[in-house]
Design a protein around this motif. Structure first.
Motif, PDB file in Angstrom:
ATOM      1  N   LEU A   1      28.298  19.754  41.277  1.00 37.86           N
ATOM      2  CA  LEU A   1      28.296  21.191  41.536  1.00 37.86           C
ATOM      3  C   LEU A   1      27.406  21.534  42.725  1.00 37.86           C
ATOM      4  CD1 LEU A   1      29.515  23.783  40.492  1.00 37.86           C
ATOM      5  CD2 LEU A   1      27.453  24.138  39.179  1.00 37.86           C
ATOM      6  N   GLN A   2      26.328  20.815  42.895  1.00 39.09           N
ATOM      7  CA  GLN A   2      25.459  21.066  44.047  1.00 39.09           C
ATOM      8  C   GLN A   2      26.234  20.839  45.347  1.00 39.09           C
ATOM      9  OE1 GLN A   2      22.150  18.543  42.760  1.00 39.09           O
ATOM     10  NE2 GLN A   2      20.839  20.334  42.965  1.00 39.09           N
ATOM     11  N   GLY A   3      27.186  19.918  45.325  1.00 38.39           N
ATOM     12  CA  GLY A   3      28.033  19.685  46.490  1.00 38.39           C
ATOM     13  C   GLY A   3      28.962  20.860  46.765  1.00 38.39           C
ATOM     14  N   LYS A   4      29.229  21.642  45.745  1.00 40.04           N
ATOM     15  CA  LYS A   4      30.065  22.832  45.869  1.00 40.04           C
ATOM     16  C   LYS A   4      29.215  24.100  45.778  1.00 40.04           C
ATOM     17  CE  LYS A   4      34.207  20.861  43.792  1.00 40.04           C
ATOM     18  NZ  LYS A   4      35.265  21.096  42.802  1.00 40.04           N
ATOM     19  N   TRP A   5      27.970  24.019  46.212  1.00 39.14           N
ATOM     20  CA  TRP A   5      27.018  25.103  46.012  1.00 39.14           C
ATOM     21  C   TRP A   5      27.494  26.416  46.622  1.00 39.14           C
ATOM     22  CZ3 TRP A   5      23.812  26.673  42.718  1.00 39.14           C
ATOM     23  CH2 TRP A   5      22.893  27.661  43.005  1.00 39.14           C
ATOM     24  N   LYS A   6      28.064  26.385  47.815  1.00 31.96           N
ATOM     25  CA  LYS A   6      28.511  27.632  48.442  1.00 31.96           C
ATOM     26  C   LYS A   6      29.592  28.299  47.596  1.00 31.96           C
ATOM     27  CE  LYS A   6      27.254  26.720  53.184  1.00 31.96           C
ATOM     28  NZ  LYS A   6      27.678  26.692  54.567  1.00 31.96           N
ATOM     29  N   GLN A   7      30.500  27.510  47.094  1.00 32.70           N
ATOM     30  CA  GLN A   7      31.554  28.026  46.216  1.00 32.70           C
ATOM     31  C   GLN A   7      30.940  28.593  44.937  1.00 32.70           C
ATOM     32  OE1 GLN A   7      34.288  24.825  45.581  1.00 32.70           O
ATOM     33  NE2 GLN A   7      35.978  26.175  45.092  1.00 32.70           N
TER      34      GLN A   7
END
Length: 66
Positions: A6-12
């Motif tokens: 989820l941190q990799g998709k933080w902007k989302q």
């Protein structure tokens, strides 16, 4: 979803979090820097939720982003 993913998709996630929790600001979320415990603490502080309620809220939103 694992929090590291989820941190990799933080902007989302951040966009969904702003929709879900209108009392949080983008600056609030930026200060957490993707740290789950800090995010849960913010939710507790802004919404008067228990730790368990904040954890559940983050879990629920993270499933929507997955």
């Amino acid at each position: 979803m694992a929090w590291d993913i989820l941190q990799g998709k933080w902007k989302q996630f951040k966009g969904k979090a702003l929709e879900e929790w209108g009392d949080l600001t983008e600056d609030d979320l930026d200060r957490t820097e993707g740290n789950r415990e800090q995010l849960e603490g913010l939710i507790q502080e802004k919404y008067g939720k228990t730790k368990a309620e904040a954890q559940e809220a983050v879990d629920t939103l993270s499933k929507k982003v997955a």
